[in-house]
Design a protein around this motif. Structure first.
Motif, mmCIF file in Angstrom:
data_model
loop_
_atom_site.group_PDB
_atom_site.id
_atom_site.type_symbol
_atom_site.label_atom_id
_atom_site.label_comp_id
_atom_site.label_asym_id
_atom_site.label_seq_id
_atom_site.Cartn_x
_atom_site.Cartn_y
_atom_site.Cartn_z
ATOM 1 N N CYS A 113 3.908 -5.914 -1.242
ATOM 2 C CA CYS A 113 4.360 -5.006 -0.177
ATOM 3 C C CYS A 113 5.582 -4.219 -0.651
ATOM 4 C CB CYS A 113 4.679 -5.829 1.071
ATOM 5 S SG CYS A 113 5.187 -4.843 2.454
ATOM 6 N N VAL A 114 6.545 -4.925 -1.304
ATOM 7 C CA VAL A 114 7.753 -4.248 -1.813
ATOM 8 C C VAL A 114 7.359 -3.219 -2.865
ATOM 9 C CG1 VAL A 114 9.921 -4.580 -3.053
ATOM 10 C CG2 VAL A 114 9.271 -6.190 -1.284
ATOM 11 N N ASN A 115 6.403 -3.577 -3.747
ATOM 12 C CA ASN A 115 5.967 -2.652 -4.794
ATOM 13 C C ASN A 115 5.320 -1.418 -4.184
ATOM 14 O OD1 ASN A 115 6.887 -4.154 -6.868
ATOM 15 N ND2 ASN A 115 4.954 -5.219 -7.247
ATOM 16 N N GLU A 163 -4.112 -5.010 0.093
ATOM 17 C CA GLU A 163 -3.732 -3.662 -0.351
ATOM 18 C C GLU A 163 -3.959 -2.627 0.759
ATOM 19 O OE1 GLU A 163 -1.878 -1.342 -2.852
ATOM 20 O OE2 GLU A 163 -2.272 -3.447 -3.329
ATOM 21 N N LEU A 164 -5.012 -2.857 1.565
ATOM 22 C CA LEU A 164 -5.312 -1.935 2.671
ATOM 23 C C LEU A 164 -4.151 -1.885 3.662
ATOM 24 C CD1 LEU A 164 -9.031 -2.879 3.382
ATOM 25 C CD2 LEU A 164 -8.157 -0.892 2.155
ATOM 26 N N TYR A 165 -3.565 -3.070 3.913
ATOM 27 C CA TYR A 165 -2.430 -3.120 4.844
ATOM 28 C C TYR A 165 -1.249 -2.328 4.292
ATOM 29 C CZ TYR A 165 -4.618 -6.993 7.395
ATOM 30 O OH TYR A 165 -5.439 -7.756 8.146
ATOM 31 N N TRP A 166 -0.946 -2.533 2.974
ATOM 32 C CA TRP A 166 0.219 -1.852 2.390
ATOM 33 C C TRP A 166 -0.007 -0.350 2.405
ATOM 34 C CZ3 TRP A 166 1.621 -6.176 3.425
ATOM 35 C CH2 TRP A 166 1.299 -7.345 2.766
ATOM 36 N N GLY A 167 -1.249 0.059 2.179
ATOM 37 C CA GLY A 167 -1.592 1.485 2.226
ATOM 38 C C GLY A 167 -1.308 2.051 3.601
ATOM 39 N N PHE A 168 -1.561 1.218 4.609
ATOM 40 C CA PHE A 168 -1.339 1.631 5.992
ATOM 41 C C PHE A 168 0.170 1.742 6.261
ATOM 42 C CE2 PHE A 168 -0.747 0.188 10.447
ATOM 43 C CZ PHE A 168 -1.301 1.305 11.057
ATOM 44 N N ALA A 169 0.952 0.858 5.615
ATOM 45 C CA ALA A 169 2.397 0.820 5.873
ATOM 46 C C ALA A 169 3.141 1.923 5.119
ATOM 47 C CB ALA A 169 2.966 -0.530 5.464
ATOM 48 N N ARG A 170 2.558 2.412 4.003
ATOM 49 C CA ARG A 170 3.289 3.319 3.113
ATOM 50 C C ARG A 170 3.793 4.591 3.793
ATOM 51 N NH1 ARG A 170 0.014 3.813 -2.046
ATOM 52 N NH2 ARG A 170 0.097 1.565 -1.953
ATOM 53 N N PRO A 171 2.959 5.275 4.613
ATOM 54 C CA PRO A 171 3.471 6.510 5.212
ATOM 55 C C PRO A 171 4.715 6.280 6.069
ATOM 56 C CG PRO A 171 1.141 6.231 5.654
ATOM 57 C CD PRO A 171 1.597 4.984 5.012
ATOM 58 N N ALA A 172 4.860 5.077 6.565
ATOM 59 C CA ALA A 172 5.997 4.800 7.450
ATOM 60 C C ALA A 172 7.325 4.943 6.730
ATOM 61 C CB ALA A 172 5.868 3.395 8.032
ATOM 62 N N VAL A 173 7.347 4.776 5.389
ATOM 63 C CA VAL A 173 8.626 4.789 4.685
ATOM 64 C C VAL A 173 8.816 5.983 3.761
ATOM 65 C CG1 VAL A 173 9.046 2.345 4.777
ATOM 66 C CG2 VAL A 173 7.605 3.270 2.978
ATOM 67 N N GLU A 174 7.786 6.772 3.520
ATOM 68 C CA GLU A 174 7.902 7.839 2.522
ATOM 69 C C GLU A 174 8.967 8.900 2.803
ATOM 70 O OE1 GLU A 174 4.121 8.293 -0.322
ATOM 71 O OE2 GLU A 174 4.029 9.308 1.601
#
Ligand SMILES: [Zn+2]
Ligand SMILES: [Zn+2]
Length: 635
Positions: free
Chosen positions: A257-259, A318-329
């Protein structure tokens, strides 16, 4: 031949094993509202129409392999007929050994097999034990009321025990921890605990409360409900996690998740999720276990379900992290490796070239680690180009002064040679800014050799002095420790002493050990003498008299300390009994005297006649007075 009768099967049918207690089924395993083990015990006691105290103290604990409750010798003496149970905190519902003995005892008694899911045992070694539970029993009054209205089983869910759960996820109302009839709070499992009822006044705790009009308008209840729901998901997932090494799964998922979210930058990740940076770093390096709260905060901030961290399949996770990524970009602190590489490539063509540290600062990083992590090759190219540019060392600049031209090294060396405590050539070279002492030694070999010789001679003298100190120390009483000796000779560590004088140090250590053993033997004698002292002394007095702490005494002489404590307790009990008897006699005399004078033996008159040393305990005085009055009446 005609068959007149059916033949009977004389083989007795096989009976399944019988349980000693009712085989009460736990409620809600595999759902967010799974029952708690403490609640299950209360329900089991209710089903047998006995108190929790009687069920645990007289039935479960005696037949368990390990006693569930501690009943000391004094208590056994004082309350011979007691069940010995006292209110229990949340260890029963917790992790590891504490809950395991309760699970074992209950499973043996009821033949139920899945009671571990009523506790946090499935998450042992995954989450930190700290601050998980509430100190007091808590409940949702609306849930109790609703279950009673629907004739459903009334029970205490594990969710209500959790410290983080402050609102009921079903009714959105606050969780209560104080009885509305007697205004008292109670322990998670008390002697008279019953699901739905107060353990003090035995009144019904259910109440139909109206939920808040709009929970979304207030941020805190919204978060409380989402936290409660997330913890509920965790409980619901527990039965499906068997056979997984959950600890490594959670750590691997956190790392992934951190990566994915912060490009491997733990600090930036912690900042984004509003959790402590050291917490994230410690969890990633597996130095300690994450608290449920930290994982909940991360889930809440990244809008992830808590079960994402329990996902065993990296592709599905990985699907979950993909979902979370836009939240921090959108935040500047997070950069994908491609972005960092682009900055590095642009810097490589800049004129004059910036240092790697300058590039890191431009990107908001504290050090250059992240740049090397992204592309070590480009970093090395930048460093080489920067060195070649001549900006790295000022004196390498064309026309720069040499150190030897700015400072008179010869006079410095001569000056130090003349001192009582010369400074080594190496230190002088370092203080002038040289990387090593090669240049100074090459230019002034004689001076450097003379300084070295003087230093060596002084070193030999010093060692002789130290040897003398150590030899003298062997003769002193009490013999000092190696730590004290190294301080007196000015060493930073005692291993220097051991290195130069191994035999002397060994002798000192042996002597100290012998002295310590003598001291301990003497102490043992003292303790044994104290065992026969009258009146009996408490362990605190022993500790004061001998000057050793109670903890250390107990560690060294567990048997003697236990005997001393037991003796003191018995003595206290006897002394109290004697004072009680004396009080009874005094009260009897006082009552007789008042009776003779024709006065009513009221409690005030009697107490005014008692001696100043008499027992003042109200209950005992009242009992003594009652006995004395009865004696007079029967005369
Ligand atoms: Zn509720
Ligand atoms: Zn009450």
């Amino acid at each position: 031949m005609e068959v007149a009768f059916d033949s009977w099967d004389s083989i007795p049918p096989l009976l399944p094993p019988r349980s000693r207690l009712y085989t009460l089924k736990p409620v809600g395993i595999g759902t967010p509202f799974v029952e708690s083990l403490s609640g299950y015990i209360a329900r089991l006691a209710d089903a047998h129409a006995v108190s929790v105290g009687d069920l645990v103290g007289r039935e479960l604990s005696p037949s368990a392999s390990e006693p569930l409750i501690r009943f000391g010798p004094v208590m056994r003496l004082k309350r011979a007929n007691s069940h010995g149970f006292h209110a229990q905190a949340d260890a029963i519902n917790g992790f590891g050994e504490c809950s395991q003995k309760w699970i074992d005892a209950l499973e043996t008694a009821t033949l139920q097999t899945r009671l571990r899911f009523l506790t946090l045992s499935p998450f042992d070694g995954v989450f930190s034990h700290q601050g998980v539970f509430r100190a007091k029993r808590a409940w949702c009054p609306s849930c109790y009321e609703e279950w009673q209205g629907h004739d459903a089983i009334i029970y205490d869910p594990l969710l209500w025990r959790m410290h983080l759960v402050t609102r009921c996820p079903r009714h959105l109302t606050p969780i209560a921890d104080e009885c509305r009839h007697c205004r008292r709070g109670s322990q998670p499992l008390a002697v008279y605990s019953r699901p739905g009822y107060c353990s003090h006044c035995q009144q019904w705790l259910g109440e139909a409360l109206t939920p808040p009009a709009d929970s979304s308008s207030d941020a805190t209840p919204g978060r409380a409900v989402s936290d409660a729901k997330a913890i509920g998901e965790l409980f619901a997932a527990a039965p499906g996690l068997r056979g997984l090494s959950l600890h490594s799964v959670v750590t691997a998922n956190l790392r992934a998740c951190v990566n994915a979210v912060a490009g491997g930058n733990a600090d930036a990740f912690a900042l984004r999720c509003h959790v402590s940076r050291s917490a994230v770093r410690c969890h990633l390096s597996q130095r300690n276990l994450p608290t449920i709260e930290v994982i909940l905060r991360i889930c809440c901030e990244l809008k992830l379900p808590i079960t994402a961290f329990l996902e065993n399949d990296p592709h599905r996770a990985e699907l979950y992290w993909g979902f979370a990524r836009p939240a921090v970009e959108p935040r500047a602190a997070f950069r994908q490796p491609e972005q960092v590489r682009l900055v590095l490539l642009t810097a490589l063509d800049e004129e004059p070239i910036p240092s790697l540290f300058e590039i890191a600062q431009r990107l908001g990083y504290k050090g250059t680690d992240r740049l090397y992590q992204v592309d070590s090759e480009i970093c090395k190219q930048i460093v080489t180009k920067y060195r070649k540019s001549g900006r790295s060392h000022l004196w390498k600049k064309p026309g720069g002064d040499k150190i030897s031209e700015r400072v008179d090294i010869r006079s410095l060396l001569e000056q130090t040679l003349g001192q009582d405590q010369p400074v080594s050539a190496h230190r002088i070279a370092a203080s002038l800014g040289y990387a090593n002492d090669g240049y100074v030694r090459r230019k002034f070999p004689d001076l450097c050799a003379a300084i070295g010789k003087k230093l060596a001679a002084q070193g030999t003298e010093r060692l002789k002095d130290i040897e003398r100190v150590l030899t003298e120390a062997l003769e002193t009483h009490p013999i000092p420790t190696l730590q004290d000796l190294r301080k007196s000779v000015g060493y930073s560590s005692s291993s220097c002493l051991q290195l130069h004088f191994p035999e002397l140090c060994q002798k000192i250590l042996t002597r100290r050990r012998c002295a310590q053993q003598e001291k301990i033997a003497k102490l043992k004698n003292t303790l044994e003498c104290l065992l026969s002292e009258i009146p009996a002394v408490s362990l605190t007095i022993v500790s004061q008299r001998t000057g050793w702490s109670r903890g250390y005494l107990k560690e060294l002489f567990p048997e003697q300390c236990a005997a001393l404590s037991a003796r003191h307790r018995i003595w206290l009990h006897e002394a109290h009994e004697q004072r009680k008897m004396a009080l009874f006699a005094e009260v009897r005399d006082a009552v007789r005297k008042l009776h003779g004078e024709g006065k009513c033996p009221s409690i005030d008159r009697v107490t005014s006649l008692l001696s100043p040393n008499a027992l003042k305990d109200w209950k005992t005085v009242a009992a003594a007075l009652k006995a004395a009055r009865q004696a007079i009446e029967h005369q």
